[in-house]
Design an enzyme around this catalytic site. Sequence first.
Site, PDB file in Angstrom:
ATOM      1  N   ASP A  10       0.858  -1.175   0.000  1.00 38.35           N
ATOM      2  CA  ASP A  10       0.000   0.000   0.000  1.00 38.35           C
ATOM      3  C   ASP A  10       0.899   1.231   0.000  1.00 38.35           C
ATOM      4  O   ASP A  10       1.664   1.452   0.939  1.00 38.35           O
ATOM      5  CB  ASP A  10      -0.883  -0.050   1.259  1.00 38.35           C
ATOM      6  CG  ASP A  10      -2.026   0.938   1.192  1.00 38.35           C
ATOM      7  OD1 ASP A  10      -2.063   1.742   0.233  1.00 38.35           O
ATOM      8  OD2 ASP A  10      -2.876   0.903   2.101  1.00 38.35           O
ATOM      9  N   ASP A 104      -2.896   2.606  -6.002  1.00 42.13           N
ATOM     10  CA  ASP A 104      -1.910   2.662  -4.922  1.00 42.13           C
ATOM     11  C   ASP A 104      -1.832   1.420  -4.046  1.00 42.13           C
ATOM     12  O   ASP A 104      -1.124   1.405  -3.065  1.00 42.13           O
ATOM     13  CB  ASP A 104      -2.118   3.915  -4.064  1.00 42.13           C
ATOM     14  CG  ASP A 104      -3.517   3.980  -3.476  1.00 42.13           C
ATOM     15  OD1 ASP A 104      -4.340   3.113  -3.813  1.00 42.13           O
ATOM     16  OD2 ASP A 104      -3.782   4.896  -2.698  1.00 42.13           O
ATOM     17  N   GLU A 105      -2.578   0.367  -4.369  1.00 38.87           N
ATOM     18  CA  GLU A 105      -2.384  -0.840  -3.572  1.00 38.87           C
ATOM     19  C   GLU A 105      -2.608  -2.094  -4.405  1.00 38.87           C
ATOM     20  O   GLU A 105      -3.325  -2.064  -5.409  1.00 38.87           O
ATOM     21  CB  GLU A 105      -3.284  -0.849  -2.327  1.00 38.87           C
ATOM     22  CG  GLU A 105      -4.742  -0.624  -2.596  1.00 38.87           C
ATOM     23  CD  GLU A 105      -5.592  -0.759  -1.346  1.00 38.87           C
ATOM     24  OE1 GLU A 105      -5.348  -1.659  -0.532  1.00 38.87           O
ATOM     25  OE2 GLU A 105      -6.533   0.034  -1.195  1.00 38.87           O
TER      26      GLU A 105
END
Lengths: 353, 378
Positions: A10, A104-105
């Site tokens: 993350d 983003d993850e």
Amino acid sequence: MSGRKIVHVDMDAFYASVEQRDKPELRGRPVVVAWRGNRSVVCAASYEARRFGVHSAMPALRAERLCPAAIFVPPDFSRYRAVSQQVREIFRRYTDLIEPLSLDEAYLDVTVNKPALETATQVARLIRQQIREELRLTASAGVAPNKFLAKIASDWRKPDGLFVIRPEQVDGFLAPLPVERLPGVGKVTADRLNVLGIKSVADLRTFTLEELEQRFGRYGQRLYELARGIDEHPVTPNRPTRSISAEDTFPNDLTLAELEPVIRTLAQKVWAAARREQRPARTVVLKLKTPEFKILTRSYTPPAPPASVEEVIAIALELRARVLALPRQRYRLAGVGLSNFIDPNTYFPPRLF
Amino acid sequence: MEITVRKFDLLKELQLLQGVVERKTTIPILGNVLAEAGDDGRLRLAATDLELALETSCPAKVQRSGSCAIPARKLLDYVKLLPDADITIKQLENHWIQIRCGRANTRMVGMSRENFPALPAFPATPAAQLPAAQMEQMIRRIIFAISNEESRYTLNGALMVLKPESLSLVATDGHRLAHILNDKVQLQGVSTELKCLVPKKALNELQSLLAEVPEAGNIEFNRDETHLFFRVPTGMGNTRLLTARQLTGQFPNYEAVLPKDNQRRVSVRSEEVGSAIRRVAQFADERSHAIRMRLESDKMVLTSSSSDTGESDEELDTQYAFDPMVIGFNSQYLLDFLNAANTDEILLEFKDEQSAGQLRPKNGDDYQYRYVVMPMRI
């Protein structure tokens, strides 16, 4: 599926961190990534801004009030997408079993990894190191035997942290956690669990499978398994987004008329999430659930994909008008979704008129 | 009501009516056919989805006149299974319907006919006479291009233009357009230009009805402020009436997009190019169906590629003497035209890679038929 090694990576305050990396004048200052506007919501907040209570999905106006010194930066998704691709390149050095959840993850299954490293912890350590050295960004990572634990783990030492849950630690780790940490347990389920005296995962374990199924239907089984650290969901690479939605269950049931502000907020949330997609969504969906748990959906596909949050709101409200119901009819949940993600330039020829 | 009909006669009408009955209706009565028997020795049948209505009839021995509403799908499915013999339909108490045929005996749950919507009546004004066989041909050649996209309401039907000496139909989904004109007709009952938008479902149903019109027969067309009426003769000397709610709104200015200076021409045999497109399209992107058409000196090369499945190309010999070009198309759009045109040889006319291409049959018949299709960005 036993003996898997899953890593959840993350990126820390991703959009805000990219902005701070690329614009030195923003470093060390509270940065809020959001459009300016009465109805706009926060896409990301730097850790400096979070200290003031600013977080993503919060109305931008509220963020401004909480942190007047914040520097507002309009989002630049094409740049974030490019950086996200670079992050993914780093993942690919270790595995092709990558399931991105957003820009983003991502989940990585590193049970078998390309450099044949002994432990997933080593993989996570190297990934974090390479993201830091090559991209000058920080990421948090969680290592665990399955996806849901890996995700909890990545949050455990955030930001810029690494946390590992070994198979033999799962039981001990989960027991004291509040039930809200389990995926799918939102406020409403948590309240229902609390009524039963269930606050922690350990409390949850005292209930049998039958008892949970009786009270929560199919989700009861999932709860039963989660409480024991069981989650067999595989890491599914390249899953194209089919739909994005935001929904909310209300403390008190609402009428159609009362739904307007809720629909606006949900539309904003879903729009913010859809901005992370490469392709625009063509269809807007409105979902309602009656107190009897009957689900109604209405959808509309405009000729061109909705181009602004205002358009999504207008369509969602239009869909609300298409729900035929007695004025007294109330609803316990509303959701706004976007689906049918396609690239109109690739999939349709241009129009004749 | 109590009547006896031949299975064949009843089945024929029920099949036509099923095209009108709404499959997923939320209004229960619309899932029914209205059956009415008078003293004229006919069983009248009607179905509607409120947008479209069909009224038809078949010969019957009427023991007792009356009317009732019978679930359409169930009745059709059941009648299909009955032996080829006389069927007796009898109305019982509380909307029950008894159906007997040979040794089969069934009681069906019907509905009160009171709830069945009133259907608009054929206007008293003079009707236009339209040649049935030509109508059928023309509908077949354009209907595929009608949009299914509900949001572009006016594209959910075809534009029909009647003039004293011509009949034309235009259909488009915004990406491609089919236009057909027959100016070798004399339309009785048409004194000025008359334009209307006919919904796709109505055209579909009309096609089934037209197939039964005796050779050189005419259908009667009329309209009032809200509805279009097609009275279609059967081979048995009676008529069926199809009523459609008119689509209102502005059909796009299609004349503006008909290409005027597409100078690069090439003709190909339909069967040859159709087979090649079908093969190459197997390896086109699954959602876009995009294929490339490369034209160079005396040949046409079709190519496709997809990251999932592979790539394919195929070369056709043809006479082409213009500047080489590569143009992309949705292969399905091309195949749709080839199927509808059903002709030996087609002519493709292009301006450049970005402008609409035009396809038409090389050897004309009574019709001026053309298909305009936007290329894909490739």
